[in-house]
Design an enzyme around this catalytic site. Structure first.
Site, mmCIF file in Angstrom:
data_model
loop_
_atom_site.group_PDB
_atom_site.id
_atom_site.type_symbol
_atom_site.label_atom_id
_atom_site.label_comp_id
_atom_site.label_asym_id
_atom_site.label_seq_id
_atom_site.Cartn_x
_atom_site.Cartn_y
_atom_site.Cartn_z
ATOM 1 N N CYS A 131 1.050 -1.110 -0.028
ATOM 2 C CA CYS A 131 0.263 0.048 -0.139
ATOM 3 C C CYS A 131 0.469 1.370 0.177
ATOM 4 O O CYS A 131 2.042 1.366 0.322
ATOM 5 C CB CYS A 131 -0.870 -0.085 1.497
ATOM 6 N N ARG B 68 2.168 1.905 -8.511
ATOM 7 C CA ARG B 68 2.165 0.583 -7.365
ATOM 8 C C ARG B 68 1.544 -0.672 -7.455
ATOM 9 O O ARG B 68 1.209 -1.653 -6.882
ATOM 10 C CB ARG B 68 2.622 0.579 -5.895
ATOM 11 N N TRP C 54 -3.639 -1.739 -1.440
ATOM 12 C CA TRP C 54 -3.480 -2.856 -1.756
ATOM 13 C C TRP C 54 -3.932 -4.453 -1.403
ATOM 14 O O TRP C 54 -3.783 -4.905 0.194
ATOM 15 C CB TRP C 54 -1.808 -2.762 -2.164
ATOM 16 N N ASN D 297 0.503 0.739 5.881
ATOM 17 C CA ASN D 297 1.005 -0.801 5.636
ATOM 18 C C ASN D 297 1.694 -1.914 6.023
ATOM 19 O O ASN D 297 2.448 -1.377 6.939
ATOM 20 C CB ASN D 297 2.074 -0.083 4.620
ATOM 21 N N GLY D 298 1.642 -3.273 6.049
ATOM 22 C CA GLY D 298 2.007 -3.845 6.668
ATOM 23 C C GLY D 298 0.979 -4.968 7.263
ATOM 24 O O GLY D 298 -0.193 -4.656 6.693
ATOM 25 N N GLU E 191 11.351 -22.457 -15.410
ATOM 26 C CA GLU E 191 10.470 -21.338 -14.915
ATOM 27 C C GLU E 191 11.872 -21.163 -15.610
ATOM 28 O O GLU E 191 12.205 -19.487 -16.006
ATOM 29 C CB GLU E 191 10.326 -21.206 -13.439
ATOM 30 N N LYS F 71 11.754 -17.261 -18.240
ATOM 31 C CA LYS F 71 12.075 -15.540 -17.429
ATOM 32 C C LYS F 71 13.730 -15.891 -18.962
ATOM 33 O O LYS F 71 12.999 -14.665 -19.275
ATOM 34 C CB LYS F 71 12.864 -15.941 -16.643
ATOM 35 N N GLU G 214 11.140 -14.462 -22.315
ATOM 36 C CA GLU G 214 10.666 -13.640 -22.474
ATOM 37 C C GLU G 214 11.124 -11.705 -22.256
ATOM 38 O O GLU G 214 10.831 -11.547 -22.779
ATOM 39 C CB GLU G 214 9.807 -13.585 -20.848
ATOM 40 N N HIS H 9 16.951 -38.361 -25.550
ATOM 41 C CA HIS H 9 15.599 -38.768 -26.165
ATOM 42 C C HIS H 9 15.775 -37.775 -26.688
ATOM 43 O O HIS H 9 14.779 -37.337 -27.582
ATOM 44 C CB HIS H 9 14.407 -39.040 -24.605
ATOM 45 N N LYS I 200 1.380 -7.870 -18.988
ATOM 46 C CA LYS I 200 0.818 -8.734 -17.671
ATOM 47 C C LYS I 200 -0.387 -9.294 -17.379
ATOM 48 O O LYS I 200 -0.368 -10.554 -16.133
ATOM 49 C CB LYS I 200 0.966 -7.167 -16.587
#
Ligand code: G6P
Length: 612
Positions: A2, A27, A74, A100-101, A485, A489, A492, A508, A607
């Protein structure tokens, strides 16, 4: 996470607060609000949606005020809604807080404060702070807001940055910082508060960055700092010379690097409050009874992209720890293959955004067929989190770079914790077995900090191999799952050809592609499999490919088996997916930066993919 802002001074406080909030918009958030003192009386305006919706509300009823706080939220505890938006006020309506938190002991505080007469109107953890402050103010602090804040902070567990405005202190704002960022901008006869530097940068470049345990009494043009014991502390003001664009990224050139650096904190955040002092998983937020979960005998995970690869690691870990069979499906395939679903099954949808069309469709298909569904999402209030029967969120905070990094790592954390909870419920692990893994998981943030601190070796590799065209990631077991992954990355962001293979599959097919133009990362971190992987790497090297071994510190790698080595901290095999992916992210970042790629917005990608 936040965003917090605050202002005291001669300008219109609502104007400055709205402007500061709009500078935190990058953000991401779901609601916004502000609280000001209007001729000594507290006024609060808040709404779901963007800062412009808040601005419209303020415009309807303009206020001539010079002191206030604001917030963009958030959602974590409680969905996005106007009552859940900050600021939160005391029952008497005479003080307001933004936060925040996460307050870990919010449930026990809420119960105690409610018994004492506080009336709660939101589902948030934050609201306890307002009521706790009011209780201290009316009791031991005897009307002294600064004292009340110290007393309240001593009872809060977790992470918090808090700003307070109170009728009892009409010419100042109070703030406290504990593990959530907070800065104070110093102007001429005016002072600014923000959780992030860009919010204050148009007004001043002189900024005090608060440290953990700092408390400040902020007036227009002056700041008094103390620690949590009330003893005075000094923090020098820094001169910020970044431009606003760079400042949004906290001085980083790209969000991707900023978000990679945030991974240790994101892991800590996702673990926070979910492990009790005995090392057992706290799963109350799932809202599913032990009986309901014990009835689950099979799992199916649906996801796309990076989230799908987190699911691949999740499958390996759930099967290993909980001994429950797990299927993983690409969400785009799931609903078209007439999946065989049964009453004893749970479908888990993993998604950073919670809006991916295919993942949502897969979840809906599972619900339509009457199967229990669980969302592992990063955006509370997203469609997926609203539609799933239960939620087990990741707390990575907003992720801006199109390619996911910190969200992936927190998805792993969430899936590991889920695996442990299921393992304990069905008896696959006893308390000691669970505690062993949670203790190991708690070390992950520090191990990742170690990797980040030693990044120069990997940055150098990234730059040296920037002009290579063909890359492979190979591994066995958990290393095979992580390879997927790592390769995604690289594809991308760098637009290079990168493949991932289980090392045992080499013969193989992919062995035919091994030439001196190929760079192979051999992930060899799994104790029982390391020798087999190393011998696969020798086969690759024998065809002339260049090999970088990713091994645990202390493991012997015979010279000649690999050309270069990346050593990750020595830790339990189970932790290796965390420790191998971060070097791969760094490699991708530095290689792509050397090529001048559009790192945060790679070509052709988005995104959030809300179409099929
Ligand atoms: C897009 C993003 C990826 C993400 C994928 C799934 O392709 O670019 O970074 O992994 O969608 O998104 P989700 O929000 O469901 O995790």
């Amino acid at each position: 996470m936040c965003g917090i802002v605050g202002y005291l001074g001669p300008r219109s406080a609502t104007g400055v607060l709205l402007d500061e909030l709009s500078r935190l918009e990058y953000r991401g958030y779901d609601s916004a609000g502000l609280a000001v003192l209007d001729r000594g009386r507290l006024r609060v305006v808040k709404t779901v949606g963007k800062v412009r919706a808040l601005a419209a509300l303020v415009e309807r009823d303009p206020l001539d005020v010079h002191l206030g706080i604001g917030h963009t939220r958030w959602a974590t505890h409680g969905r996005p809604s106007t009552p859940n938006a900050h600021p939160h006020v005391s029952t008497a309506g005479d003080l307001a807080v933004v936060h925040n938190g996460i307050i870990e002991n919010h449930a026990e505080l809420r119960a105690r404060l409610t018994a004492g007469g506080a009336v709660f109107v939101s589902e948030t953890d934050t609201e306890v702070i307002a009521h706790l402050l009011a209780a201290k103010l009316a009791g031991p602090a005897a009307g002294d807001v600064g004292r009340a804040l110290l007393l309240a902070a001593a009872e809060l567990r977790g992470a918090f940055a808090v700003a307070v405005v109170a009728e009892a202190a009409p010419d100042c704002l109070y703030v406290v910082r504990q593990q959530s960022p907070l800065v104070i901008g110093l102007g001429e006869g005016e002072t600014f508060i923000a959780s992030d530097i860009p919010a204050v940068l148009p007004y001043t470049r002189s900024v005090i960055v608060l440290e953990d345990g700092d408390v400040a009494c902020v007036r227009a043009g002056s700041v008094m700092l103390s620690n949590l014991a009330g003893e005075s502390v000094e923090r020098p003001a820094r001169h910020i010379d970044w431009d606003i664009h760079a400042a949004e990224k906290g001085g980083y050139e790209h969000f991707m690097l900023k978000e990679i650096e945030e991974i240790p904190a994101a892991v800590a955040q996702t673990l926070r409050g979910r492990i009790d002092p005995a090392g057992q998983v706290v799963a109350a937020e799932l809202g599913l009874s032990d009986e309901r979960l014990r009835a689950v005998r099979r799992l199916s995970i649906v996801a796309c992209g990076t989230s799908y690869y987190a699911a691949m690691v999740g499958k390996a870990v759930i099967e290993k720890l909980a001994r429950l069979p797990v299927e993983v499906d690409l969400a785009s395939e799931f609903r078209y293959r007439s999946p065989i679903l049964s009453d004893d099954q749970m479908v888990i949808a993993v998604s950073q955004s919670g809006e991916t069309a295919d993942t949502l469709a897969a979840l809906r298909e599972a619900k339509r067929r009457g199967v229990l569904t669980l969302g592992v999402v990063n955006v509370i209030g997203s469609s997926l989190s609203r539609e799933a029967d239960a939620n087990w969120p990741t707390w990575a905070g907003p992720e801006i770079c199109v390619a996911s990094t910190k969200a992936y790592v927190t998805q792993l954390v969430a899936l590991y914790l889920l695996a442990l909870h299921l393992a304990r419920l069905n008896g696959a692990l006893d308390d000691a077995g669970v505690a062993e893994v949670t203790t190991a998981l708690s070390t992950v943030p520090a191990l990742l900090e170690q990797i980040l601190a030693e990044r120069e070796q990997i940055a150098d590799m990234g730059r040296r191999y920037a002009h290579w065209e063909h890359f492979f990631y190979l591994g066995r077991g958990l290393d095979a799952a992580s390879s997927l992954e790592c390769a995604l990355k690289l594809k991308e962001i760098s637009y290079k050809r990168a493949e991932a293979y289980a090392a045992g599959e080499l013969k193989h097919g992919p062995l035919a592609l091994m030439t001196p133009e190929v760079l192979v990362f051999g992930l060899a971190t799994q104790r029982e499999l390391v020798d087999k992987t190393l011998s696969n790497l020798q086969e690759v090297a024998a065809r002339g490919a260049r090999v970088i071994g990713v091994v645990r510190a202390g493991d012997n790698v015979v010279t000649g088996q690999v050309d270069e080595v990346i050593r990750v901290p020595d830790a339990d095999d189970l932790l290796m997916p965390f420790l191998t992916v971060v070097p791969a992210y760094l490699f991708t970042y530095y290689l792509s930066a050397a090529l001048g790629r559009e790192i945060d917005q790679p070509r052709n990608l988005a995104k959030s993919v809300t179409v099929e």
